[in-house]
Enzyme design. Structure first.
Site, PDB file in Angstrom:
ATOM      1  N   GLU A 151      27.343  58.222  13.640  1.00 41.18           N
ATOM      2  CA  GLU A 151      27.644  56.789  13.707  1.00 41.18           C
ATOM      3  C   GLU A 151      27.765  56.145  12.324  1.00 41.18           C
ATOM      4  O   GLU A 151      26.918  56.312  11.466  1.00 41.18           O
ATOM      5  CB  GLU A 151      26.533  56.102  14.516  1.00 41.18           C
ATOM      6  CG  GLU A 151      26.771  54.654  14.854  1.00 41.18           C
ATOM      7  CD  GLU A 151      25.682  54.109  15.783  1.00 41.18           C
ATOM      8  OE1 GLU A 151      25.800  52.954  16.213  1.00 41.18           O
ATOM      9  OE2 GLU A 151      24.712  54.847  16.078  1.00 41.18           O
ATOM     10  N   LYS A 179      31.943  49.576  19.012  1.00 40.56           N
ATOM     11  CA  LYS A 179      30.785  49.665  19.895  1.00 40.56           C
ATOM     12  C   LYS A 179      30.631  48.396  20.741  1.00 40.56           C
ATOM     13  O   LYS A 179      30.496  47.298  20.216  1.00 40.56           O
ATOM     14  CB  LYS A 179      29.537  49.888  19.041  1.00 40.56           C
ATOM     15  CG  LYS A 179      28.265  50.202  19.807  1.00 40.56           C
ATOM     16  CD  LYS A 179      27.157  50.505  18.799  1.00 40.56           C
ATOM     17  CE  LYS A 179      25.871  50.958  19.459  1.00 40.56           C
ATOM     18  NZ  LYS A 179      24.849  51.305  18.433  1.00 40.56           N
ATOM     19  N   CYS A 199      26.480  55.648  20.545  1.00 45.43           N
ATOM     20  CA  CYS A 199      25.016  55.540  20.590  1.00 45.43           C
ATOM     21  C   CYS A 199      24.513  54.755  21.810  1.00 45.43           C
ATOM     22  O   CYS A 199      24.501  55.275  22.913  1.00 45.43           O
ATOM     23  CB  CYS A 199      24.513  54.947  19.282  1.00 45.43           C
ATOM     24  SG  CYS A 199      22.752  55.245  18.939  1.00 45.43           S
TER      25      CYS A 199
END
Length: 292
Positions: A43, A115, A152
């Site tokens: 990430e 994200k 994530c």
């Protein structure tokens, strides 16, 4: 296409974007030499998952999609005839985004995914969340594979992988930056199982703050005709150390499995799921820092 090989770049970041560029390009070259079709970064690789508290410093550490950093990975993907899933702190307004860019073997960007489920209970409250999920036909030397991504904390919402499955994903790429322990790994196992697809996750190694390696690949195949009982869908789990780890994903077997088994979109009843689109939040789940 029988299989596809993915390289999990479980790397320790440097102290600057420039260091991460050099190290990242070298890792991709190594991955290709090892036989990888796709290289996946952890990430926000460009910054090593650093999110400055000072907003001006945060914005200065972000880079645009058309930056030399990103162009370097596009050029390398074309030069080495490989796909690269590069992650970065993306320059955006009003605040930067946590983004993965999937580049194909021709150097073309197939999608940039920001994200959606930012960790608003922490430092990611200073980032702009994304607003959609994407799937693209990734053209590899071995053939096409429908590929999506989540990042994530997205893994902790079954809706993320479900939407990607409904959009056709056969493989989900998951950059990560947190402690991977039994519960988080179990979430990934569940997402792969219930959607009958492969999920590849790469974390930072031990030594990076709040990270411990244990990158994983699941193939989503719980049952095989020749085996009397269900099997673990985990095909790779790394240790804590820095390294480049390869996994061979059985794409053709996954496709055959999806054509006959009972999960995914085979027996869903979406007309009965109306409550899932209710935007009201009730106790005990009300949080003051929630961002709609």
């Amino acid at each position: 296409m029988k299989t596809i090989t993915i390289a999990l770049l479980q790397l320790m970041p440097g102290k600057s974007t420039e260091e991460n560029l050099i190290k990242g390009l070298d890792a991709c070259r190594q991955a290709k030499a090892m036989g990888a079709d796709i290289a996946l970064f952890p990430e926000m690789w460009s910054s090593g998952y650093r999110i400055p508290e000072n907003i001006e410093a945060l914005k200065q550490s972000a880079i645009p999609e058309n930056s030399p950093f990103m162009a370097s990975f596009s050029d390398l993907a074309k030069d080495r005839n490989m796909a690269i899933a590069i992650t970065y702190l993306e320059a955006w307004e009003p605040f930067p985004r946590n983004t993965i860019c999937l580049i194909d073997r021709f150097g073309k960007t197939l999608f940039s995914y920001a994200k959606v489920h930012t960790c608003d209970f922490g430092e990611e409250s200073r980032l702009t969340p994304g607003d959609d999920f994407f799937v693209a036909d990734l053209d590899t030397e071995k053939g096409l594979i429908k590929t999506g991504a989540m990042i994530c904390y997205d893994r902790e919402f079954p809706e993320s992988a479900r939407i990607l499955m409904l959009k056709g994903a056969e493989l989900i790429l998951v950059p990560n930056a947190c402690p991977m322990e039994i519960n988080r790994i179990s979430q990934l196992r569940g997402r792969a199982y219930e959607n009958m697809l492969a999920i590849a996750t790469v974390n930072y190694p031990k030594g990076q703050p709040d990270c411990n390696g244990h990158s994983t690949v699941f193939d989503g195949i719980a049952y095989k005709p020749e085996e009397p009982e269900s099997r673990d869908t985990l095909i790779l789990e790394t240790g804590e150390n820095e390294g480049i780890y390869l996994a061979e994903i059985p794409i053709e077997e996954i496709r055959q499995y999806r054509s006959r088994e009972v999960h995914g979109n085979a027996y869903r009843h979406p007309k009965k799921y109306g409550l899932l689109t209710d935007t009201r939040i009730r106790e005990p789940f009300i949080r003051d820092d929630y961002r709609p």
